[in-house]
Design an enzyme around this catalytic site. Sequence first.
Site, PDB file in Angstrom:
ATOM      1  N   ASP A 164       0.817  -1.214   0.000  1.00 38.48           N
ATOM      2  CA  ASP A 164       0.000   0.000   0.000  1.00 38.48           C
ATOM      3  C   ASP A 164       0.851   1.265   0.000  1.00 38.48           C
ATOM      4  OD1 ASP A 164      -2.567  -1.127  -0.110  1.00 38.48           O
ATOM      5  OD2 ASP A 164      -2.541  -1.571   2.026  1.00 38.48           O
ATOM      6  N   GLY A 165       2.020   1.221   0.676  1.00 30.95           N
ATOM      7  CA  GLY A 165       2.907   2.381   0.675  1.00 30.95           C
ATOM      8  C   GLY A 165       3.411   2.698  -0.719  1.00 30.95           C
ATOM      9  N   ASP A 208      -4.473  10.109   4.126  1.00 31.35           N
ATOM     10  CA  ASP A 208      -4.745  10.910   5.317  1.00 31.35           C
ATOM     11  C   ASP A 208      -3.700  11.986   5.570  1.00 31.35           C
ATOM     12  OD1 ASP A 208      -2.532   9.443   6.446  1.00 31.35           O
ATOM     13  OD2 ASP A 208      -3.917   7.863   7.053  1.00 31.35           O
ATOM     14  N   THR A 245      -9.600   2.993   5.965  1.00 38.54           N
ATOM     15  CA  THR A 245      -9.179   1.635   6.319  1.00 38.54           C
ATOM     16  C   THR A 245      -7.707   1.587   6.724  1.00 38.54           C
ATOM     17  OG1 THR A 245      -8.761   1.203   3.965  1.00 38.54           O
ATOM     18  CG2 THR A 245     -10.883   0.498   4.853  1.00 38.54           C
ATOM     19  N   TYR A 285      -4.755   4.321   8.954  1.00 36.34           N
ATOM     20  CA  TYR A 285      -4.499   4.794  10.316  1.00 36.34           C
ATOM     21  C   TYR A 285      -5.798   5.145  11.042  1.00 36.34           C
ATOM     22  CZ  TYR A 285      -1.775   7.260  13.976  1.00 36.34           C
ATOM     23  OH  TYR A 285      -1.197   7.653  15.155  1.00 36.34           O
ATOM     24  N   LEU A 321      -8.664   3.811  10.868  1.00 35.21           N
ATOM     25  CA  LEU A 321      -9.293   2.595  11.383  1.00 35.21           C
ATOM     26  C   LEU A 321      -8.616   2.157  12.674  1.00 35.21           C
ATOM     27  CD1 LEU A 321     -11.284   0.209  10.962  1.00 35.21           C
ATOM     28  CD2 LEU A 321      -9.465  -0.924   9.663  1.00 35.21           C
ATOM     29  N   SER A 322      -7.283   2.191  12.693  1.00 35.79           N
ATOM     30  CA  SER A 322      -6.537   1.807  13.896  1.00 35.79           C
ATOM     31  C   SER A 322      -6.824   2.748  15.060  1.00 35.79           C
ATOM     32  CB  SER A 322      -5.033   1.809  13.600  1.00 35.79           C
ATOM     33  OG  SER A 322      -4.706   0.880  12.587  1.00 35.79           O
TER      34      SER A 322
END
Length: 284
Positions: free
Chosen positions: A69-70, A143, A182, A184, A186-187
């Site tokens: 994803d990164g 984000d 979905t 950071y 989300l965490s």
Amino acid sequence: MKIALMPNFGKLYALKTALECCDILNSLGIEVLAEERFKKEFAVKGFVSFGAAEDISEECDIMIAIGGDGTILTASAYAAACGKPLLGINTGRLGFMASMERDELDGLERLKTGDYVTEERMMLDAELVRGGETVSSHTALNDVVISRPYSKITDYEIFTDGIVVSSMRSDGMVFATPTGSTAYALSAGGPILEPETECIQLTPICPHSLFSRTMVFKSSRELEVRHFSDDDSVYFTVDGKFSCALARDERLIIKKSEKKLRLIDIKGHSFFGAVNSKLMNPIK
């Protein structure tokens, strides 16, 4: 047709996957472009053209990110700036935004036939304002995170239209797009949003309150953040790739970006299928 490959060779299978992509794309008569810094890795392939990331992004018809994803986040900045569709091939651990896994490369032929769909993903602009003037602007797919080193608690105020919509004491906050809901956010306890939804999600990080919860704003809303740290050691981070200090007398404006990312869905994977298989089940 020209396709730019943007791999992350730090991932275990990225090099093998990138070379396999070259073979498949060349067999389809597609010209492959890659960054100059990858000449050594692609040396065994004779049909790769090289250039700066900005140049190959402009020249290509489609971009392919190979990694996790990164890697997709990094490639998305170039793809959105040039208005090019982006395909993610996962060779990492989660690869939530990837449409293909490394054992599904036979589907690359669909890029030539056009047998795929694209999803438009909303992005955020973060503008740093000093003395009434915007001094820098940055765009995020996932984000914009505001925090301090060592998780120091700080007082923050969030405004819109000159009205305070939230005052909080927390370790920081996450301004997320639906795509970033979905990640950071989300965490940090935020909800999952469908990626096609257009809104701005604000989730506090470890708030010192029993009642501080995620807020969701319409996408046309401009949000302004100020902090009251004594030592000005507050930073904002954009997609985890860029970090900048935010002084006490500065303001950060968060708003919907005019840029959008066109993310290719080549295998018809549903968002909810990805949530179930990659988020609900334990990662092995």
